[in-house]
Write a protein that holds these residues in place. Structure first.
Motif, short mmCIF file in Angstrom:
data_model
loop_
_atom_site.label_atom_id
_atom_site.label_comp_id
_atom_site.label_asym_id
_atom_site.label_seq_id
_atom_site.Cartn_x
_atom_site.Cartn_y
_atom_site.Cartn_z
N VAL A 63 19.00 83.12 -110.29
CA VAL A 63 19.94 83.11 -109.09
C VAL A 63 18.82 83.69 -107.86
N LEU A 64 18.79 83.20 -106.70
CA LEU A 64 17.91 83.68 -105.55
C LEU A 64 18.82 83.99 -104.64
N VAL A 94 26.61 82.23 -121.79
CA VAL A 94 25.67 82.82 -122.70
C VAL A 94 25.14 83.87 -122.57
N GLN A 95 24.27 84.27 -121.26
CA GLN A 95 23.78 85.23 -120.59
C GLN A 95 23.84 85.39 -119.33
N PRO A 96 23.70 86.78 -118.67
CA PRO A 96 23.39 86.92 -117.51
C PRO A 96 21.91 86.04 -116.88
N PRO A 97 21.84 85.61 -115.70
CA PRO A 97 20.58 85.06 -115.23
C PRO A 97 19.83 86.18 -114.61
N SER A 98 18.37 85.97 -114.43
CA SER A 98 17.63 86.83 -113.54
C SER A 98 17.73 86.83 -112.20
N LEU A 99 17.95 87.77 -111.58
CA LEU A 99 18.53 87.95 -110.17
C LEU A 99 17.16 88.42 -109.31
N HIS A 100 17.33 87.70 -108.07
CA HIS A 100 16.17 87.77 -107.11
C HIS A 100 16.49 88.07 -105.65
N ALA A 120 29.11 88.43 -109.51
CA ALA A 120 29.84 87.32 -109.67
C ALA A 120 28.99 86.19 -110.45
N ALA A 121 27.83 86.06 -110.01
CA ALA A 121 26.98 85.05 -110.63
C ALA A 121 26.49 85.36 -112.12
N ALA A 122 26.37 86.59 -112.22
CA ALA A 122 25.99 87.04 -113.55
C ALA A 122 27.29 87.27 -114.71
N GLU A 123 28.42 87.29 -113.99
CA GLU A 123 29.48 87.42 -115.08
C GLU A 123 30.03 85.92 -115.52
N PRO A 173 21.71 94.30 -122.89
CA PRO A 173 21.61 92.65 -122.47
C PRO A 173 21.26 92.45 -121.05
N TRP A 174 22.06 93.33 -120.17
CA TRP A 174 21.93 93.34 -118.72
C TRP A 174 20.70 94.02 -118.15
#
Lengths: 256, 282
Positions: free
Chosen positions: B131-132, B157-163, B150-153, A247-248
């Motif tokens: 998250v940017l 519901v689920q991790p965000p997409s990271l940029h 930290a942002a993702a954990e 999922p990650w």
């Protein structure tokens, strides 16, 4: 000797049970006694919560739902909300704000959202602040922030002034009362105003900008709220895609 | 019961509601400008786009924006905590954070997601999915990785997409997507087709290894030119692989990380950052 001792214990237990039962039956009387030390706005806040706890339909009255609270809330959102939500929702929020039916519906929806958790949350009125200075404060912060973020456009000046005027007009003389709760939602704020010599609750929120709300919530309260039913996050599930690494790492394992 | 009663009350309210032409209207209200302009305004004001790492990227799409300055951290335009040369002075790990991220970062993001969830319920908007990160190029890359975990954990519901926001020579402010190895490490299945290409970066040293048993041994090179040649060879042997796990050490800056990525990305465009999480094979 032993039977006397047992009788004493039984009598004590019976007295305790009766006392507990009596306090449960005349709960309103007990609360009224405690409320005597409170300001009218705080008493109104507690009464409103008791009304919500009992599931009464008369907690929100037509004459109590006013645009001033909605205006104040929008100003607070502009001053402390996420720019992302502001950019996405502001035009629609202003459109809805212009319609009294939506203003009333929003208040009812907020009360409904938190009605169930409030019943077991053990909330009590805490600090109160006169709302008039808060209106001016929140307006100033919102103005400066909108300019700083580059969101100040078009007829924004008229919109902001209109919100401020409306807030003063229908919330003037009222109070913002903080309610501290032992459980989710942990902290509530209600706005009161005086109508015919009595204070009534005209708005409710669980989120107030940091510059108005004092100390931030504890990390335990934040964690608790994130899994609360009132926000609906606890029942949401992330989609699972077959063939992904994890999922990650949402892409095909063949490319990893 | 309460819902039904209040619904009935609401119906009565709606029926009785007066019209109010004096209320604030949005008729003349212009549509607000794009979100990327808001981000650009903020980054230019607080960080200066020249201090972003230089790289190519894709257009910026809406998300929570985080600004990592040398002296402070901001989420949106709110100051979160002071930093010393881009680092926390006294970093205490949050016990809930599986990756070991800092308590301050974890709490800040947890609160941000809660506010987003409340805004979502009140204003009928989505909880942000991106998250940017706009980070000064001299900020330690590990600070950004720590923040990203930290942002993702903390996101529900689920991790965000990271940029990672970058300064593109031709396009101005751009975004480079990256992924994270799961905070507790990654377990590959028996017979997995994964290569698991991993590049550990320290100043003047790049160590390249992989989980695939056919990838004979660990390679260590000292320059970006050598790294480029080595990765070109790996790509020839594994043409279908698109991902590279990047593990920057505590001394590597965002600028140095990005310099390495300009060498990695042509062959392996999918960048997976790691704070040392292990990739385990059966």
């Amino acid at each position: 000797m032993q039977s006397v001792h047992l009788r004493s214990i039984a009598a004590l237990a019976l007295t305790t049970a009766l006392a507990a039962s009596a306090s449960g039956c005349v709960r309103g009387t007990v609360m009224a006694k405690l409320d005597s030390d409170l300001a009218p706005a705080q008493r109104a806040a507690n009464s409103f919560l008791h009304c919500v706890e009992m599931g009464s339909s008369r907690c929100v009255k037509v004459e109590d739902a006013v645009g001033g609270w909605d205006a104040f809330y929008i100003l607070g959102w502009l001053g402390g909300g996420s720019p992302l939500s502001i950019l996405e929702a502001l035009p629609n929020e202003l459109s809805m704000h212009a319609n009294p039916r939506f203003v009333q519906r929003r208040f009812v929806a907020e009360v409904e959202r938190y009605a169930v958790p409030i019943r077991g949350a053990e909330c009590d009125a805490g600090d109160l602040q006169p709302i008039d200075p808060l209106i001016d404060q929140v307006a100033q912060v919102a103005n400066e922030r909108m300019v700083r973020l580059g969101l100040w456009r078009g007829d924004m000046s008229g919109v902001m002034q209109g919100l401020v005027d409306e807030a003063h007009e229908t919330l003037g003389g009222g109070f913002l009362v903080r309610l501290d709760c032992s459980h989710d939602p942990h902290r509530l704020w209600v706005a009161t105003r005086e109508v015919d010599g009595r204070h009534v609750v005209v708005g409710l929120t669980t989120l107030l900008p940091r510059f108005l709300g004092g100390a931030p919530p504890s990390r335990e309260d934040v964690a608790d709220r994130l899994v609360s039913r009132s926000l609906g996050l606890v029942t949401s599930q992330a989609p699972v895609v077959a063939g992904d690494v994890d999922p990650w790492l949402p892409f095909p394992i063949e490319e990893f | 019961m309460f819902g039904l009663l209040t619904s009935l009350a609401l119906a009565a309210l709606i029926t009785l509601a007066p019209t109010d032409d004096d209320a604030v209207t949005h008729r003349e209200f212009e549509r607000l400008q794009g979100y990327s302009t808001v981000v650009l305004n903020h980054v230019s004001d607080r960080l200066g786009t020249d201090n972003l790492p230089n790289a190519a990227g894709l257009p910026v799409e809406p998300g929570i924006f985080v600004t990592v300055l040398l002296d402070r951290l901001q989420i949106y335009d709110r100051d979160i905590v002071g930093l010393n040369a881009g680092r926390l002075d006294q970093a205490v790990a949050a016990h809930e954070c599986v990756s070991g991220c800092a308590l301050t970062f974890y709490d800040a993001f947890q609160e941000t997601w809660l506010e987003a969830a409340i805004e979502s319920s009140v204003h009928a908007v989505e909880i942000p999915q991106r998250v940017l990160f706009a980070a000064h190029e001299q900020v330690p890359a590990r600070s950004v990785v720590d923040l990203a975990y930290a942002a993702a954990e903390t996101r529900p519901v689920q991790p965000p997409s990271l940029h990672l926001l970058v300064n593109s020579a031709n396009g101005g402010l751009r975004a480079m997507r990256f992924y994270l190895i799961p905070p507790g490490g990654l377990d590959l299945r028996q017979g997995s087709a994964a290569l698991g290409l991993t590049i550990s970066i320290s100043r003047g040293k790049y160590v390249v290894k992989a989980t695939d048993p056919r990838f004979a041994r660990e390679h260590s090179v000292g320059t970006l030119a050598e790294l480029r040649r080595l990765l070109a060879d790996v790509k020839r042997r594994y043409p279908g692989k698109e991902s590279a796990i990047i593990v920057p050490d505590a001394q590597v800056s965002v600028g140095e990380l990005m310099a390495a990525l300009t060498v990695v990305r042509p062959g392996f465009p999918r960048i997976v950052l790691s704070a040392g999480q292990r990739v385990r094979t059966p």
